[in-house]
Write a protein that holds these residues in place. Structure first.
Motif, short mmCIF file in Angstrom:
data_model
loop_
_atom_site.label_atom_id
_atom_site.label_comp_id
_atom_site.label_asym_id
_atom_site.label_seq_id
_atom_site.Cartn_x
_atom_site.Cartn_y
_atom_site.Cartn_z
N ASN A 114 60.84 28.68 -22.56
CA ASN A 114 61.30 27.42 -23.55
C ASN A 114 62.64 26.93 -23.01
OD1 ASN A 114 61.94 25.64 -25.50
ND2 ASN A 114 61.06 27.13 -27.31
N HIS A 137 64.05 24.15 -24.50
CA HIS A 137 64.58 23.27 -25.29
C HIS A 137 65.92 23.79 -26.00
CE1 HIS A 137 61.08 20.86 -25.88
NE2 HIS A 137 60.27 21.94 -25.95
N THR A 138 66.70 22.63 -26.09
CA THR A 138 68.14 23.30 -26.80
C THR A 138 68.07 23.46 -28.23
OG1 THR A 138 68.87 20.89 -27.34
CG2 THR A 138 69.28 21.44 -25.31
N ASN A 139 68.72 24.08 -28.79
CA ASN A 139 68.74 24.36 -30.32
C ASN A 139 68.63 23.21 -31.21
OD1 ASN A 139 68.84 25.86 -32.46
ND2 ASN A 139 70.94 26.30 -32.65
N LEU A 140 69.13 22.00 -30.94
CA LEU A 140 69.32 20.61 -31.50
C LEU A 140 67.80 20.21 -31.35
CD1 LEU A 140 70.66 18.72 -33.15
CD2 LEU A 140 71.46 17.58 -31.26
N GLU A 194 64.85 21.71 -30.63
CA GLU A 194 63.99 22.60 -31.63
C GLU A 194 64.10 22.28 -33.13
OE1 GLU A 194 64.57 26.70 -30.81
OE2 GLU A 194 64.25 26.65 -28.48
N ARG A 195 65.34 22.06 -33.37
CA ARG A 195 65.59 21.60 -35.02
C ARG A 195 64.80 20.52 -35.34
NH1 ARG A 195 71.63 23.34 -36.36
NH2 ARG A 195 71.35 25.77 -36.15
N HIS A 248 66.03 13.27 -28.54
CA HIS A 248 66.20 14.91 -28.35
C HIS A 248 64.65 15.32 -28.35
CE1 HIS A 248 70.29 14.31 -29.88
NE2 HIS A 248 70.61 15.19 -28.90
N LEU A 283 57.41 24.27 -29.17
CA LEU A 283 58.04 25.03 -29.67
C LEU A 283 58.05 26.48 -29.19
CD1 LEU A 283 58.30 24.07 -33.49
CD2 LEU A 283 60.16 23.98 -31.94
#
Length: 156
Positions: free
Chosen positions: A3, A5-8, A10-11, A65, A124
């Motif tokens: 994965n 993806h950045t944390n942002l 993913e959110r 994003h 995700l």
């Protein structure tokens, strides 16, 4: 595949998933209530409560994003929802015709919701691969076939 993806990101994916799920559930589960209310009172204000969603308030920055496939699928899902909302807010059709149109649209929205959710879940989990799009399309075909079979069972 790991994965990336950045944390942002993913959110944002989670927020789109939650928002689309809540919206679809309200449209589907409350259909009888809002249709009875509309038929009895001819008051369209109830639709504002049913069709409210956070996606409509998302900015271009927020959406940037997300992976491009999710952007396209989310746009397709929410556009289809918006078309039903617009129809309900402006139609002069008779109640039976409205009910038939709502049922058809809920089925279509459900299919688009399923595909959107599959893509978000795949993103995700980090399991997106080159063949994932083909796999998800096949899954959607199975979903459509099940709906078609269920519809045939309802025919007298």
């Amino acid at each position: 595949m790991k994965n990336t993806h950045t944390n942002l990101a993913e959110r944002y994916l989670i927020l789109i998933k939650i928002d689309s799920e809540n919206l679809f559930e309200r449209i589907k589960e409350r259909e009888k209530i809002y249709m009875e209310h509309f038929s009895a009172k001819r008051d369209r204000n109830i639709f504002d409560e049913v069709f409210v969603n956070r996606y409509a308030q998302a900015s271009m920055f927020d959406l940037a994003h997300l992976p491009s496939e999710v952007i396209e699928l989310a746009n397709d899902f929410y556009t289809t929802v918006d078309l039903l909302y617009w129809y309900l807010m402006h139609t002069e059709d008779m109640p039976n015709a409205i009910e038939d149109e709502v049922i058809r649209n809920i089925a279509l929205i459900g299919k688009k919701f399923t595909v959107l959710t599959l893509y978000i879940d795949a993103e995700l989990s980090g399991e997106i691969s080159n063949n994932k799009s083909e796999d998800l399309t096949k899954s959607n075909d199975l979903f459509i076939q099940e709906d078609d079979l269920n519809a045939l069972e309802d025919i007298p």
